[in-house]
Design an enzyme around this catalytic site. Structure first.
Site, PDB file in Angstrom:
ATOM      1  N   THR A  85      30.824  46.642  41.930  1.00  0.00           N
ATOM      2  CA  THR A  85      31.409  46.032  40.740  1.00  0.00           C
ATOM      3  C   THR A  85      32.611  45.188  41.101  1.00  0.00           C
ATOM      4  OG1 THR A  85      33.029  47.788  40.345  1.00  0.00           O
ATOM      5  CG2 THR A  85      30.831  48.069  39.377  1.00  0.00           C
ATOM      6  N   ASP A  86      32.894  44.182  40.282  1.00  0.00           N
ATOM      7  CA  ASP A  86      34.248  43.662  40.291  1.00  0.00           C
ATOM      8  C   ASP A  86      35.118  44.815  39.787  1.00  0.00           C
ATOM      9  OD1 ASP A  86      36.457  42.046  40.493  1.00  0.00           O
ATOM     10  OD2 ASP A  86      35.553  40.366  39.430  1.00  0.00           O
ATOM     11  N   CYS A  87      36.377  44.789  40.136  1.00  0.00           N
ATOM     12  CA  CYS A  87      37.171  46.015  40.018  1.00  0.00           C
ATOM     13  C   CYS A  87      37.339  46.464  38.568  1.00  0.00           C
ATOM     14  CB  CYS A  87      38.511  45.823  40.705  1.00  0.00           C
ATOM     15  SG  CYS A  87      38.272  45.693  42.485  1.00  0.00           S
ATOM     16  N   SER A 119      34.912  47.124  36.511  1.00  0.00           N
ATOM     17  CA  SER A 119      33.936  46.532  35.587  1.00  0.00           C
ATOM     18  C   SER A 119      33.227  47.568  34.725  1.00  0.00           C
ATOM     19  CB  SER A 119      32.889  45.723  36.362  1.00  0.00           C
ATOM     20  OG  SER A 119      33.428  44.520  36.834  1.00  0.00           O
TER      21      SER A 119
END
Length: 697
Positions: free
Chosen positions: A221-223, A225
């Site tokens: 994930t993007d952080c 997410s």
């Protein structure tokens, strides 16, 4: 299953921080890599957008290789991880985007080629092709290019994207990164696409990345997410449902703690199976094995054990950072051939809020550089300079504007160099621009200093994207205009080398330069690439924009003159389809790639031309080959199909040949996102040369 794992002594598994960044050099962002007295810095290359302006694929790969060597050297002394969440290969769709600086620009072909080359440089283990030097990660998947615009946040933005735009604009870089670049990771983005969070969309993750593209690696994930999916988007009713949805969709690793905190409950509630967890961990551990994480002391095993601090910030690495800045700088205006300047006894006023820039030259996702050479440093090493900031800050409000000292310096000096633009207070992750005008009162500074100047003015823009410079282009006292992007640790040296003719500029703009009216009339949140004549929507990027830009994608001047000669290519091409094909009778205007698969392997041809340096200065030149396809399926008005960078001495001629694959290079996506080969008249162009050929069944 979070990015910061704890050790598991009973299994001999050490703790590990997955989050390291290497966008344009090893970064301290994420905590997986850091600096100290032992490793005080690492080579800081230009931000990606400027490097992309070089259009030099071998340079892209070489930078990746140097960055991974320094990363391995840092890892050996406990200062870096082995998994790097780079590159950013989103399309620079809108000039206001704060993260456009991180990308290779607006074109999917250039971006795809950058992705493949940079990932190869990072990952390639020349000693064992089954292993990785470090693991790269292509991000942010997908259709992500709004951060924070007029209250619209990336955390809740729902990108409405047509199947056609998805197929030919947003997805190609990720497809190439995974299938051709063999990236070991893909990162899903914060935003929703057509109503679904990307990190919770099984079609995008399991279906496309791992299914169609056969990702050999992990999806992260993007952080935070997954946290965003539950808390900001309210897409699920419970945290456990968000975790279960993500993992069942194909997610393997969570940057953040949300999955760590809620996965056990999700299993207890029957929403998640232990098998789902096993599958995710298998994908991540395979990557750790391929980078040698479990092999023991990295200094004692493997081909990179001998690397250490001595291999960081080496003279050759620093020279490469300078060369990358050289190759990317774009000369936009050179009235009366004012540039290059001949070093001599003249004086130079150096004015502007970015004249003494240091950290600004690094851009975001930076580390600590080996050194700084500001524009003032670089110019002062050659001529006598008079410095006046004009504005204390890039935002340049009335309090920080100091016109009189700047005007006095310009009135006194023989030449004035204005170094203006932006920094992280104007455009950065989490902050998009709302205008293409210069920030604050910089426009006034430019106007009044130019009016007061005794001699010619050279305008230098340090920025992560374009400005509306129509007024500056029209001003006869502004003789030269340069875009130097975000040029890295040696940006000032590169600028001086270009201004004084030690380097002949060869950069080409990787984005379109729009007028201010574009951003005043087109919402950043409108994801449509194609124009809509019924509403006056003008479309986006050089492939579709129907307005008149200040400069097109690919614009860039040189101190010499390059001429293109003798395009040689077929006048007609036949796909050679058999009588059994439904289009054999001639009732089709395009052929689906699926129905032409057998012929595709045989359908290639060469385009040959000569390039002549008819000027009196040696230099590099990028040959950009475009195709204007038949006006079918709302196809791009033109699209980049190939490019090559060459170096020529004065008077020298060189042959350039492009081998084109009809199915790959000339196809277009139809309204449903399916790829088709348009039949009829195609127009290939290089500069002013055009070659028309007809494609038949």
């Amino acid at each position: 299953m979070g990015h910061k794992t704890v050790d598991t002594p009973r299994l001999g598994i050490p703790a590990y921080n997955w989050w390291s960044e290497a966008l344009h050099g090893v970064s301290f962002v994420g905590g997986g890599s850091h600096f100290s007295g032992l490793v005080p810095g690492a080579t800081s290359f230009p931000q990606v957008l400027l490097t992309a302006a070089s259009f030099n694929v071998s340079l892209f790969e070489l930078i990746g290789e140097v960055v991974s060597t320094e990363a391995r050297a840092m890892h050996n002394v406990g200062h870096a991880g082995l998994t790097f969440w780079s590159p950013n290969i989103n399309i620079f769709r809108d000039p206001r985007w704060g993260r456009g600086q991180e990308t290779p620009g607006e074109d999917p072909i250039l971006t795809s080629k950058y992705a493949v080359a940079f990932v190869a440089g990072l990952q390639r283990n020349r000693h064992d092709p089954q292993k990785l030097k470090v693991a790269a990660c292509c991000k942010h998947y997908t259709a992500y290019d709004v951060d924070n615009w007029k209250g619209v946040s990336r955390f809740t933005f729902n990108a409405i994207v047509t199947e056609q735009d998805m197929a030919d604009t947003f997805q190609p870089p990720f497809k190439y990164c995974v299938t051709k670049g063999a990236a070991a990771c893909a990162m899903c983005s914060y935003n929703k696409v057509n109503g679904k969070p990307t990190c919770g969309d099984p079609d995008l993750l399991s279906g496309v990345i791992r299914g169609q593209w056969n990702l050999n690696g992990y999806i992260v994930t993007d952080c935070d997410s997954v946290d965003v999916m539950y808390n900001a988007q309210r897409y699920t009713k419970t945290p456990e449902e968000a975790v279960a949805l993500s993992l069942k969709s194909g997610l393997d690793l969570n940057c953040g703690t949300f999955v760590v905190e809620h996965a056990q409950n999700a299993i207890s509630q029957g929403k998640l199976l232990e098998a789902d967890v096993d599958k995710a961990i298998t994908n991540t551990f395979k990557v750790l094995m391929r980078v040698g994480f479990f092999d023991g002391d990295p200094r004692k095993v493997g081909p990179y054990g001998g690397l250490g601090p001595k291999d960081i910030c080496t003279p050759s690495n620093k020279q490469l950072a300078l060369e990358a800045a050289h190759q990317g700088i774009v000369l936009l205006k050179n009235q009366d051939n004012i540039l290059p300047l001949s070093p001599g006894s003249f004086s130079m006023a150096v004015i502007g809020p970015n004249a003494k820039a240091t950290v600004t030259m690094l851009g975001n996702y930076n580390g600590l550089p080996c050194l700084y050479v500001s524009p003032l440093d670089g110019l002062s090493a050659t001529v006598k300079t008079i410095y006046a900031p004009g504005c204390d800050y890039v935002t340049c409000n009335a309090t920080s504007l100091h016109l009189e000292p700047a005007k006095a310096a310009a009135a006194q000096a023989d030449v004035t160099v204005l170094v203006v633009g932006s920094d992280y207070t104007v455009e950065v992750e989490g902050l998009d621009r709302e205008t293409l005008l210069f920030p604050g009162l910089q426009g006034q500074l430019i106007d009044e200093v130019t009016a007061a100047s005794k001699g010619p003015v050279i305008l230098v823009m340090m920025s992560g994207g374009p400005f509306d410079i129509s007024a500056q282009l029209a001003n006869p006292k502004i003789k030269g205009i340069l875009w130097i992007g975000i040029p890295g640790q040696s940006g000032g040296q590169a600028l001086a080398d270009v201004i004084f003719g030690r380097y002949n500029p060869s950069g080409k703009s990787p984005f379109t330069w729009y007028h201010e009216s574009f951003v005043q009339n087109v919402p950043m949140t409108d994801m449509r690439m194609r124009p809509d004549p019924a509403t006056g929507y003008p479309g986006r990027t050089f492939r579709f924009y129907t307005g008149k830009p200040l400069f097109k994608f690919g614009h860039g001047l040189s101190y010499t003159k390059f001429t293109h000669l003798q395009v040689r290519a077929p006048r007609t091409l036949s796909l050679g389809l058999g009588e059994e094909h439904p289009c054999y009778s001639g009732n089709c205007n395009s052929i689906s790639l699926a129905s032409a698969t057998e012929r595709c392997a045989e359908m290639s041809f060469d385009v040959r031309l000569q390039v002549h340096n008819s000027g009196d200065m040696a230099g590099s030149h990028t040959v950009l080959l475009f195709n204007k396809p038949p006006r079918l399926h709302n196809a791009p008005k033109e699209q980049l199909v190939a490019f090559e960078k060459i170096f020529l001495e004065p008077g020298q001629r060189s042959s350039v040949a492009f081998s084109l694959d009809v199915c790959k290079d000339l196809s277009v996506a139809d309204e449903n996102g399916n790829w088709r080969v348009p039949l009829g008249s195609h127009v290939l162009s290089v500069g002013d040369l055009e070659h028309t050929f007809t494609l038949t069944v």
